[in-house]
Scaffold this active site. Structure first.
Site, PDB file in Angstrom:
ATOM      1  N   HIS A  62      67.760  48.499  22.328  1.00 52.10           N
ATOM      2  CA  HIS A  62      68.749  49.577  22.434  1.00 52.10           C
ATOM      3  C   HIS A  62      68.411  50.518  23.578  1.00 52.10           C
ATOM      4  O   HIS A  62      67.264  50.649  23.969  1.00 52.10           O
ATOM      5  CB  HIS A  62      68.775  50.394  21.139  1.00 52.10           C
ATOM      6  N   LYS A  72      61.919  58.125  25.121  1.00 53.33           N
ATOM      7  CA  LYS A  72      61.483  58.179  23.730  1.00 53.33           C
ATOM      8  C   LYS A  72      59.964  58.159  23.666  1.00 53.33           C
ATOM      9  O   LYS A  72      59.310  57.494  24.470  1.00 53.33           O
ATOM     10  CB  LYS A  72      62.011  56.969  22.950  1.00 53.33           C
ATOM     11  N   TYR A 132      60.476  58.483  16.215  1.00 49.06           N
ATOM     12  CA  TYR A 132      60.667  58.594  17.648  1.00 49.06           C
ATOM     13  C   TYR A 132      61.289  59.925  18.014  1.00 49.06           C
ATOM     14  O   TYR A 132      62.185  60.427  17.370  1.00 49.06           O
ATOM     15  CB  TYR A 132      61.439  57.426  18.252  1.00 49.06           C
ATOM     16  N   ASP A 170      73.033  43.946  16.720  1.00 49.62           N
ATOM     17  CA  ASP A 170      71.925  43.338  17.462  1.00 49.62           C
ATOM     18  C   ASP A 170      72.103  41.827  17.611  1.00 49.62           C
ATOM     19  O   ASP A 170      71.742  41.262  18.639  1.00 49.62           O
ATOM     20  CB  ASP A 170      70.591  43.666  16.799  1.00 49.62           C
TER      21      ASP A 170
END
Length: 181
Positions: A62, A72, A132, A170
């Site tokens: 992603h 991130k 995250y 996904d």
């Protein structure tokens, strides 16, 4: 705090300095000022996210695109994950390359994934809690993705493909060659 450059440009492993005694341990999980001094990268984060997943769950690859691109800082709070970053910056010397690292509460490692990278992880323990920090706010219209098992990337997810649990999104992500990033 130690910062280690991964084989990918601008992608870092952060290893904390741990102070232990008979009472337990203490460590500074993140220090914006030290991070910026050691990497030259912006370390200001505006959003924290947590996910819990079971064995075999694979989330990724992603990214956020355009003005909503996100860097991130990721870690595993419970269990064990195989964390993967892919450089999707076409002007980068490491474009199309990936790097993976095992993150656990025991090793206390974090991975800094810069803007312009795809990111994903697979759960390789019974369950895992994954954290995250993001340096930009999430925007649904700016989502991008790359197929997790794209042969052009050749990522080893540390799971048998029969054990993988994937979202529909996904499973149907575009290939790397389609440049949905």
């Amino acid at each position: 705090m130690k910062i280690k450059q991964t084989p990918l440009k601008d992608c870092y492993i952060i290893e904390p300095t741990i102070f232990e005694d008979e009472r337990g341990y203490f460590f500074e999980k993140f220090n914006e000022q030290k991070f910026e001094e050691l990497t030259g990268m912006n370390g200001h984060f505006v959003q924290d996210n947590i996910s819990k997943s079971s064995y075999g769950v694979l989330r990724g690859l992603h990214l956020q695109k355009g003005k909503y691109a996100q860097a991130k800082l990721v870690s595993c709070l419970e269990g064990k994950v195989w964390d993967v970053a892919v450089d999707l910056r076409e002007d980068s010397p490491t474009f199309g390359k990936w790097f993976g690292v095992e993150l656990t509460p025991e090793n206390k490692l974090q991975l800094y994934v810069p803007r312009g990278f795809g990111h994903g992880f697979s759960v390789i323990s019974e369950t895992a809690v994954f954290a995250y920090k993001c340096d930009n706010f999430y925007n649904k219209e700016s989502e991008g993705s790359v197929k997790f098992n794209d042969s052009d990337l050749g990522i080893d997810w540390k799971l048998d493909e029969n054990d993988m649990i994937l979202s529909e999104k996904d499973q149907n992500a575009p290939l790397f060659s389609e440049k949905n990033f």
